[in-house]
Design a protein around this motif. Structure first.
Motif, PDB file in Angstrom:
ATOM      1  N   ASP A 116       0.664  -1.257  -0.129  1.00 47.04           N
ATOM      2  CA  ASP A 116       0.056   0.023   0.123  1.00 47.04           C
ATOM      3  C   ASP A 116       0.790   1.347  -0.151  1.00 47.04           C
ATOM      4  N   ASN A 117       2.038   1.176  -0.345  1.00 49.02           N
ATOM      5  CA  ASN A 117       3.206   2.496  -0.448  1.00 49.02           C
ATOM      6  C   ASN A 117       3.367   2.879   0.895  1.00 49.02           C
ATOM      7  N   SER A 118       3.382   2.317   2.127  1.00 53.95           N
ATOM      8  CA  SER A 118       3.367   2.709   3.292  1.00 53.95           C
ATOM      9  C   SER A 118       4.668   2.512   3.900  1.00 53.95           C
ATOM     10  N   TYR A 119       5.000   3.117   4.970  1.00 53.91           N
ATOM     11  CA  TYR A 119       6.322   2.962   5.749  1.00 53.91           C
ATOM     12  C   TYR A 119       6.463   2.907   7.208  1.00 53.91           C
ATOM     13  N   SER A 120       7.053   1.960   7.732  1.00 53.44           N
ATOM     14  CA  SER A 120       7.209   1.943   9.015  1.00 53.44           C
ATOM     15  C   SER A 120       8.289   2.781   9.530  1.00 53.44           C
ATOM     16  N   VAL A 121       8.277   4.004  10.462  1.00 53.55           N
ATOM     17  CA  VAL A 121       9.192   4.825  10.836  1.00 53.55           C
ATOM     18  C   VAL A 121       9.206   4.826  12.440  1.00 53.55           C
ATOM     19  N   ARG A 122      10.422   4.504  12.971  1.00 48.33           N
ATOM     20  CA  ARG A 122      10.739   4.597  14.495  1.00 48.33           C
ATOM     21  C   ARG A 122      11.634   5.611  14.647  1.00 48.33           C
ATOM     22  N   LEU A 136      10.099  11.799   1.770  1.00 48.87           N
ATOM     23  CA  LEU A 136       9.626  11.585   3.282  1.00 48.87           C
ATOM     24  C   LEU A 136      10.889  11.519   4.271  1.00 48.87           C
ATOM     25  N   VAL A 137      11.950  10.769   3.840  1.00 45.19           N
ATOM     26  CA  VAL A 137      13.262  10.692   4.715  1.00 45.19           C
ATOM     27  C   VAL A 137      13.703  12.252   4.866  1.00 45.19           C
ATOM     28  N   GLY A 138      13.697  13.356   4.015  1.00 41.65           N
ATOM     29  CA  GLY A 138      13.966  14.526   4.430  1.00 41.65           C
ATOM     30  C   GLY A 138      13.296  15.044   5.040  1.00 41.65           C
ATOM     31  N   HIS A 139      11.763  15.024   5.073  1.00 44.47           N
ATOM     32  CA  HIS A 139      11.173  15.723   5.985  1.00 44.47           C
ATOM     33  C   HIS A 139      11.233  15.392   7.495  1.00 44.47           C
ATOM     34  N   LEU A 140      11.589  13.964   7.564  1.00 45.37           N
ATOM     35  CA  LEU A 140      11.754  13.265   8.894  1.00 45.37           C
ATOM     36  C   LEU A 140      12.924  13.781   9.444  1.00 45.37           C
ATOM     37  N   ILE A 141      14.118  13.709   8.933  1.00 44.63           N
ATOM     38  CA  ILE A 141      15.251  14.132   9.303  1.00 44.63           C
ATOM     39  C   ILE A 141      15.447  15.462  10.053  1.00 44.63           C
ATOM     40  N   ASN A 142      14.686  16.352   9.313  1.00 43.85           N
ATOM     41  CA  ASN A 142      14.656  17.710   9.671  1.00 43.85           C
ATOM     42  C   ASN A 142      13.675  18.015  11.211  1.00 43.85           C
ATOM     43  N   GLN A 143      13.059  16.893  11.649  1.00 45.83           N
ATOM     44  CA  GLN A 143      12.304  17.052  12.628  1.00 45.83           C
ATOM     45  C   GLN A 143      12.790  16.050  13.856  1.00 45.83           C
ATOM     46  N   VAL A 144      13.122  14.985  13.473  1.00 44.61           N
ATOM     47  CA  VAL A 144      13.272  13.861  14.492  1.00 44.61           C
ATOM     48  C   VAL A 144      14.632  12.943  14.323  1.00 44.61           C
ATOM     49  N   GLU A 145      15.029  12.181  15.204  1.00 42.00           N
ATOM     50  CA  GLU A 145      16.224  11.344  15.125  1.00 42.00           C
ATOM     51  C   GLU A 145      15.878  10.025  14.664  1.00 42.00           C
ATOM     52  N   LEU A 146      16.033   9.557  13.371  1.00 47.40           N
ATOM     53  CA  LEU A 146      15.470   8.326  12.860  1.00 47.40           C
ATOM     54  C   LEU A 146      16.176   7.123  13.574  1.00 47.40           C
ATOM     55  N   SER A 196      14.636   3.673  12.573  1.00 46.02           N
ATOM     56  CA  SER A 196      14.815   2.449  11.728  1.00 46.02           C
ATOM     57  C   SER A 196      13.624   3.247  10.710  1.00 46.02           C
ATOM     58  N   PHE A 197      13.783   2.486   9.532  1.00 45.98           N
ATOM     59  CA  PHE A 197      12.737   3.096   8.599  1.00 45.98           C
ATOM     60  C   PHE A 197      12.670   1.828   7.330  1.00 45.98           C
ATOM     61  N   HIS A 198      11.400   1.292   7.265  1.00 43.41           N
ATOM     62  CA  HIS A 198      11.276   0.113   6.202  1.00 43.41           C
ATOM     63  C   HIS A 198       9.881   0.208   5.634  1.00 43.41           C
ATOM     64  N   GLU A 199       9.820  -0.388   4.434  1.00 41.19           N
ATOM     65  CA  GLU A 199       8.620  -0.422   3.928  1.00 41.19           C
ATOM     66  C   GLU A 199       7.803  -1.442   4.192  1.00 41.19           C
ATOM     67  N   ASN A 200       6.541  -1.149   4.420  1.00 41.01           N
ATOM     68  CA  ASN A 200       5.504  -2.074   4.902  1.00 41.01           C
ATOM     69  C   ASN A 200       5.126  -3.251   3.975  1.00 41.01           C
ATOM     70  N   ILE A 201       5.741  -4.433   4.013  1.00 45.88           N
ATOM     71  CA  ILE A 201       5.456  -5.580   2.987  1.00 45.88           C
ATOM     72  C   ILE A 201       4.354  -6.373   3.601  1.00 45.88           C
ATOM     73  N   PRO A 202       3.287  -6.527   3.231  1.00 41.46           N
ATOM     74  CA  PRO A 202       2.180  -7.512   3.962  1.00 41.46           C
ATOM     75  C   PRO A 202       2.676  -9.047   3.969  1.00 41.46           C
ATOM     76  N   SER A 203       2.460  -9.676   4.914  1.00 42.45           N
ATOM     77  CA  SER A 203       2.717 -10.971   5.060  1.00 42.45           C
ATOM     78  C   SER A 203       1.659 -11.598   4.456  1.00 42.45           C
ATOM     79  N   PHE A 204       1.858 -13.151   4.071  1.00 41.88           N
ATOM     80  CA  PHE A 204       1.009 -14.026   3.357  1.00 41.88           C
ATOM     81  C   PHE A 204      -0.239 -14.251   4.157  1.00 41.88           C
TER      82      PHE A 204
END
Length: 311
Positions: A225-231, A271-281, A283-291
């Motif tokens: 779904d073109n989404s990413y999990s960010v911590r 997206l990464v550019g917007h994040l690193i200007n505001q927070v300390e990353l 982890s960052f990875h694409e959400n891949i659905p499980s079977f």
């Protein structure tokens, strides 16, 4: 990649129930092919047609480019979910009998069985009665009976059912070794973790029809779904409208987790550019659905709200 098995437009009708409705699947040579679906979907009916236990009402099956015929039984090994060994027979005499049904001579069968008995460390079982073995021990014997004649195609229906983790891993390793030696395996199961680990391609049957069919990566790409999990540490105050926050939670103290979806033409780099200007990353990875998630959504549910796996 050529196909070892092709089922074309298979129809199977039982009285008022249509078990298979114009089902077509292609199984690539040298692959592990997951045959999936809920109970009653039609998987067993298709397997029975491939193994010639029954015949289709319409359509046809090709094995290695030839229309399926009786002597192809020697090219197929089948481990059914309902195990079927002769309880009163000794292990050795039963395996010799089954091997000869598959076209091996007694001498050939003995040579093959010596290898498998050593590999599975079951040399002392030769004179034991089947009824004196535990369920797991019986399943080992039936697995040997399925593969010892070295068929081109092996069909395994819930092969790990009843096994403890050690023996399940033993069988899993043998399945992978068979695949690596060129054997094709159709793997029917409800255990989606096994599909993730073992299968190269899958077909999902639901309500007598094939609703998904393709390589594991192709199927997963269909459901992304073109989404990413960010911590990250810190506070994410705002993002442009090109990025949709699907969910968010605080993990601990100052550690947060957001699931963020890209909208329109937005890119990961943006997206990464917007994040690193505001927070300390962190982890960052694409959400891949499980079977498991794909199965649930494809047969009529919604994908559970959980972080996808890294693929």
């Amino acid at each position: 990649m050529s196909n070892i098995l092709e089922a074309h437009n298979i129809v199977k009708q039982y009285a008022t129930h249509r078990a298979l409705d114009n089902v077509s699947v292609s199984v690539p040579k040298g692959s592990i092919f997951g045959l999936l679906g809920p109970n009653g979907a039609g998987k067993t009916s298709l397997i029975r047609i491939i193994t010639q236990i029954t015949a289709p009402d319409e359509g046809y099956v090709l094995l290695d480019g030839q229309r399926l015929k009786p002597d192809h039984i020697e090219d197929i090994g089948y481990l059914p979910e309902e195990r079927g060994l002769y309880k009163k027979m000794k292990v050795g005499e039963q395996l010799l009998y089954l091997a000869q049904l598959k076209g091996l001579s007694e001498k050939q069968a003995m040579e093959k069985l010596k290898i498998w008995f050593k590999k599975f460390d079951i040399k002392t079982w030769w004179t034991k009665s089947i009824e004196d073995l535990s369920k797991g021990m019986q399943q080992k014997i039936q697995f040997v009976a399925t593969v010892m004649h070295e068929p081109k195609l092996i069909i395994l229906d819930e092969p790990f059912s009843g096994f403890d983790p050690i023996n399940a891993n033993l069988i899993k390793d043998e399945i992978l070794e068979l695949r690596d030696r060129g054997t094709t395996i159709i793997f029917s199961t409800h255990r989606m973790e096994s599909v993730e680990e073992l299968c190269d391609h899958i077909a999902l049957i639901n309500k007598s029809k094939v609703i998904l069919n393709g390589s594991k990566s192709e199927i997963k790409n269909q459901f992304k779904d073109n989404s990413y999990s960010v911590r990250f540490h810190g506070s994410l105050d705002s993002l442009p409208s090109d990025f949709e926050v699907i969910s968010q939670k605080n993990i601990e103290n100052n550690l947060n987790q957001f699931n963020i979806k890209l909208v329109g033409d937005a890119s990961v780099n943006q997206l990464v550019g917007h994040l690193i200007n505001q927070v300390e990353l962190v982890s960052f990875h694409e959400n891949i659905p499980s079977f498991n998630q794909i199965f649930i959504k494809a047969v009529g549910g919604e994908i559970p709200d959980e972080v996808g796996s890294i693929s």
